[in-house]
Write a protein that holds these residues in place. Structure first.
Motif, PDB file in Angstrom:
ATOM      1  N   GLU A 118       0.817  -1.216   0.000  1.00 34.91           N
ATOM      2  CA  GLU A 118       0.000   0.000   0.000  1.00 34.91           C
ATOM      3  C   GLU A 118       0.849   1.263   0.000  1.00 34.91           C
ATOM      4  N   ALA A 119       2.110   1.157   0.449  1.00 37.26           N
ATOM      5  CA  ALA A 119       2.997   2.319   0.497  1.00 37.26           C
ATOM      6  C   ALA A 119       3.720   2.547  -0.831  1.00 37.26           C
ATOM      7  N   LEU A 120       3.435   1.722  -1.833  1.00 32.54           N
ATOM      8  CA  LEU A 120       4.093   1.862  -3.132  1.00 32.54           C
ATOM      9  C   LEU A 120       3.874   3.270  -3.683  1.00 32.54           C
ATOM     10  N   ALA A 121       4.957   3.964  -3.986  1.00 33.77           N
ATOM     11  CA  ALA A 121       4.869   5.345  -4.462  1.00 33.77           C
ATOM     12  C   ALA A 121       4.715   5.399  -5.977  1.00 33.77           C
ATOM     13  N   LEU A 122       3.650   4.820  -6.473  1.00 32.37           N
ATOM     14  CA  LEU A 122       3.343   4.820  -7.901  1.00 32.37           C
ATOM     15  C   LEU A 122       1.844   5.037  -8.048  1.00 32.37           C
ATOM     16  N   TYR A 123       1.474   6.112  -8.732  1.00 31.58           N
ATOM     17  CA  TYR A 123       0.065   6.490  -8.829  1.00 31.58           C
ATOM     18  C   TYR A 123      -0.292   6.863 -10.267  1.00 31.58           C
ATOM     19  N   ALA A 124      -1.568   6.772 -10.575  1.00 25.04           N
ATOM     20  CA  ALA A 124      -2.074   7.166 -11.890  1.00 25.04           C
ATOM     21  C   ALA A 124      -3.312   8.026 -11.671  1.00 25.04           C
ATOM     22  N   PRO A 125      -3.164   9.361 -11.668  1.00 23.81           N
ATOM     23  CA  PRO A 125      -4.320  10.245 -11.458  1.00 23.81           C
ATOM     24  C   PRO A 125      -5.435   9.937 -12.443  1.00 23.81           C
ATOM     25  N   GLY A 126      -6.655  10.069 -11.999  1.00 27.29           N
ATOM     26  CA  GLY A 126      -7.806   9.699 -12.823  1.00 27.29           C
ATOM     27  C   GLY A 126      -8.112  10.685 -13.919  1.00 27.29           C
ATOM     28  N   LEU A 127      -7.183  10.900 -14.816  1.00 27.69           N
ATOM     29  CA  LEU A 127      -7.356  11.841 -15.925  1.00 27.69           C
ATOM     30  C   LEU A 127      -7.316  11.135 -17.269  1.00 27.69           C
ATOM     31  N   GLY A 128      -7.375   9.800 -17.265  1.00 29.80           N
ATOM     32  CA  GLY A 128      -7.179   9.046 -18.492  1.00 29.80           C
ATOM     33  C   GLY A 128      -8.298   9.199 -19.498  1.00 29.80           C
ATOM     34  N   LEU A 129      -9.536   8.927 -19.092  1.00 26.76           N
ATOM     35  CA  LEU A 129     -10.671   8.946 -20.007  1.00 26.76           C
ATOM     36  C   LEU A 129     -11.764   9.828 -19.447  1.00 26.76           C
ATOM     37  N   ASP A 130     -12.476  10.533 -20.331  1.00 30.07           N
ATOM     38  CA  ASP A 130     -13.628  11.283 -19.850  1.00 30.07           C
ATOM     39  C   ASP A 130     -14.803  10.333 -19.656  1.00 30.07           C
ATOM     40  N   ASP A 131     -15.861  10.835 -19.036  1.00 32.23           N
ATOM     41  CA  ASP A 131     -16.992   9.980 -18.667  1.00 32.23           C
ATOM     42  C   ASP A 131     -17.668   9.364 -19.887  1.00 32.23           C
ATOM     43  N   THR A 132     -17.714  10.100 -20.993  1.00 26.79           N
ATOM     44  CA  THR A 132     -18.349   9.573 -22.201  1.00 26.79           C
ATOM     45  C   THR A 132     -17.591   8.365 -22.730  1.00 26.79           C
ATOM     46  N   LEU A 133     -16.266   8.472 -22.802  1.00 30.71           N
ATOM     47  CA  LEU A 133     -15.469   7.357 -23.308  1.00 30.71           C
ATOM     48  C   LEU A 133     -15.497   6.171 -22.347  1.00 30.71           C
ATOM     49  N   ARG A 134     -15.542   6.445 -21.046  1.00 28.84           N
ATOM     50  CA  ARG A 134     -15.624   5.351 -20.078  1.00 28.84           C
ATOM     51  C   ARG A 134     -16.914   4.558 -20.264  1.00 28.84           C
ATOM     52  N   ALA A 135     -18.019   5.270 -20.420  1.00 28.92           N
ATOM     53  CA  ALA A 135     -19.298   4.597 -20.618  1.00 28.92           C
ATOM     54  C   ALA A 135     -19.308   3.831 -21.932  1.00 28.92           C
ATOM     55  N   ARG A 136     -18.707   4.420 -22.955  1.00 29.58           N
ATOM     56  CA  ARG A 136     -18.644   3.775 -24.261  1.00 29.58           C
ATOM     57  C   ARG A 136     -17.807   2.490 -24.187  1.00 29.58           C
ATOM     58  N   LEU A 137     -16.706   2.556 -23.475  1.00 29.43           N
ATOM     59  CA  LEU A 137     -15.836   1.386 -23.324  1.00 29.43           C
ATOM     60  C   LEU A 137     -16.569   0.259 -22.611  1.00 29.43           C
ATOM     61  N   GLN A 138     -17.355   0.593 -21.597  1.00 35.06           N
ATOM     62  CA  GLN A 138     -18.103  -0.445 -20.882  1.00 35.06           C
ATOM     63  C   GLN A 138     -19.128  -1.113 -21.801  1.00 35.06           C
ATOM     64  N   THR A 139     -19.823  -0.312 -22.607  1.00 31.43           N
ATOM     65  CA  THR A 139     -20.801  -0.864 -23.545  1.00 31.43           C
ATOM     66  C   THR A 139     -20.129  -1.828 -24.516  1.00 31.43           C
ATOM     67  N   LEU A 140     -18.992  -1.436 -25.047  1.00 28.57           N
ATOM     68  CA  LEU A 140     -18.290  -2.277 -26.019  1.00 28.57           C
ATOM     69  C   LEU A 140     -17.736  -3.533 -25.370  1.00 28.57           C
ATOM     70  N   ARG A 141     -17.195  -3.395 -24.181  1.00 28.16           N
ATOM     71  CA  ARG A 141     -16.643  -4.565 -23.487  1.00 28.16           C
ATOM     72  C   ARG A 141     -17.736  -5.582 -23.182  1.00 28.16           C
ATOM     73  N   GLU A 142     -18.878  -5.103 -22.703  1.00 26.41           N
ATOM     74  CA  GLU A 142     -19.970  -6.016 -22.367  1.00 26.41           C
ATOM     75  C   GLU A 142     -20.551  -6.675 -23.608  1.00 26.41           C
ATOM     76  N   ALA A 143     -20.647  -5.929 -24.709  1.00 28.67           N
ATOM     77  CA  ALA A 143     -21.148  -6.515 -25.953  1.00 28.67           C
ATOM     78  C   ALA A 143     -20.181  -7.561 -26.484  1.00 28.67           C
ATOM     79  N   THR A 144     -18.886  -7.324 -26.316  1.00 28.14           N
ATOM     80  CA  THR A 144     -17.890  -8.311 -26.736  1.00 28.14           C
ATOM     81  C   THR A 144     -18.039  -9.598 -25.935  1.00 28.14           C
ATOM     82  N   GLN A 145     -18.251  -9.463 -24.628  1.00 28.71           N
ATOM     83  CA  GLN A 145     -18.387 -10.638 -23.773  1.00 28.71           C
ATOM     84  C   GLN A 145     -19.676 -11.409 -24.055  1.00 28.71           C
ATOM     85  N   SER A 146     -20.753 -10.687 -24.383  1.00 29.44           N
ATOM     86  CA  SER A 146     -22.038 -11.336 -24.624  1.00 29.44           C
ATOM     87  C   SER A 146     -22.237 -11.747 -26.081  1.00 29.44           C
TER      88      SER A 146
END
Length: 255
Positions: A118-146
């Motif tokens: 837990e003390a590992l000094a390595l972080y990734a601030p949550g600036l990677g994807l905006d909310d639209t792309l996150r939601a889009r990625l979830q839709t695509l991932r779930e459709a791929t699985q189903s």
């Protein structure tokens, strides 16, 4: 590595894959293939149900289980690092599952290993994807699985709009953008689409089955073969490659 540790690791590697070659095992264990063959023969003699043969590959027979394993401090730290990085670049549902799963792993670690991880000094601030792309990625991932077909409303690099019905095969992250690799029914071939160029996604009720020549494994074999022979990915009739394109800005698949 002690031989006992090597044998244990060998079983772990075989257990984690459908079919494992001696060459792969030798590379991971940093020994010769002859040593791998000898170790596997010894394990089989001791009753470990390893199936297969030299030159083909090995797999572990059904029903064989090893006792629960404890992570080392370095392994626990690696899991924390991977989880922190991934949470910034995946969809919300997957990010929550990562956090929950990591919590379960950390809860069973010895106190010293948990504190160290837990003390590992390595972080990734949550600036990677905006909310639209996150939601889009979830839709695509779930459709791929189903295995649900998708209708994509898409704009290419020139801004030209098109509508495609596709079989989603896998989502790929290229360091700057996510892409969806598909079997495109319009082109009757593999095609890739950047998530940030999708105007809309319709998940269709139609489901597809894996067919020879149209699966993700087929696409990866095609790419690996072209890469191994030093070939440039060929242009398709519509001028777009199936896997990568200079238009993508990231080496990602576009169509």
């Amino acid at each position: 590595m002690r031989r006992a540790d090597r044998l244990f690791q060998l079983v772990q590697l075989i257990r984690g894959r459908r079919l494992t070659t001696a060459a792969f095992l030798a590379q991971r264990l940093e020994v010769s293939e002859r040593t791998v063959y000898r170790d596997i023969a010894d394990l089989q003699h001791q009753g470990v149900p390893i199936e297969g043969e030299a030159g083909v590959g090995y797999r572990l027979g059904a029903g064989f289980e090893l006792p629960p394993l404890m992570f080392t401090q370095d392994e626990a730290a690696a899991l924390v690092a991977a989880a922190r990085l991934a949470q910034s670049w995946v969809d919300p549902a997957l990010a929550r599952d990562i956090e929950t799963g990591l919590g379960k792993i950390l809860s069973v670690l010895p106190p010293a290993a948990r504190v160290s991880a837990e003390a590992l000094a390595l972080y990734a601030p949550g600036l990677g994807l905006d909310d639209t792309l996150r939601a889009r990625l979830q839709t695509l991932r779930e459709a791929t699985q189903s295995h649900n077909k998708l209708r994509l409303h898409y704009r290419d690099v020139s801004g030209d709009a098109s509508e495609r019905t596709v079989r989603p095969l896998g989502c790929f992250y290229w360091g700057k953008v996510w892409t969806l690799s598909t079997w495109c029914e319009l082109r009757d071939d593999f095609r890739g689409f950047r998530l940030d160029r999708m105007d809309a996604i319709d998940v269709l009720p139609d489901r597809f089955r894996d067919e020879p020549g149209k699966t993700l494994a087929d696409l990866l074999r095609q790419v690996n073969a072209e890469t191994a022979h030093g070939k440039v990915v060929p242009q398709k009739p519509d001028g777009q490659p199936s896997w990568s394109s200079s238009n993508s800005g990231s080496g990602s698949a576009t169509s």
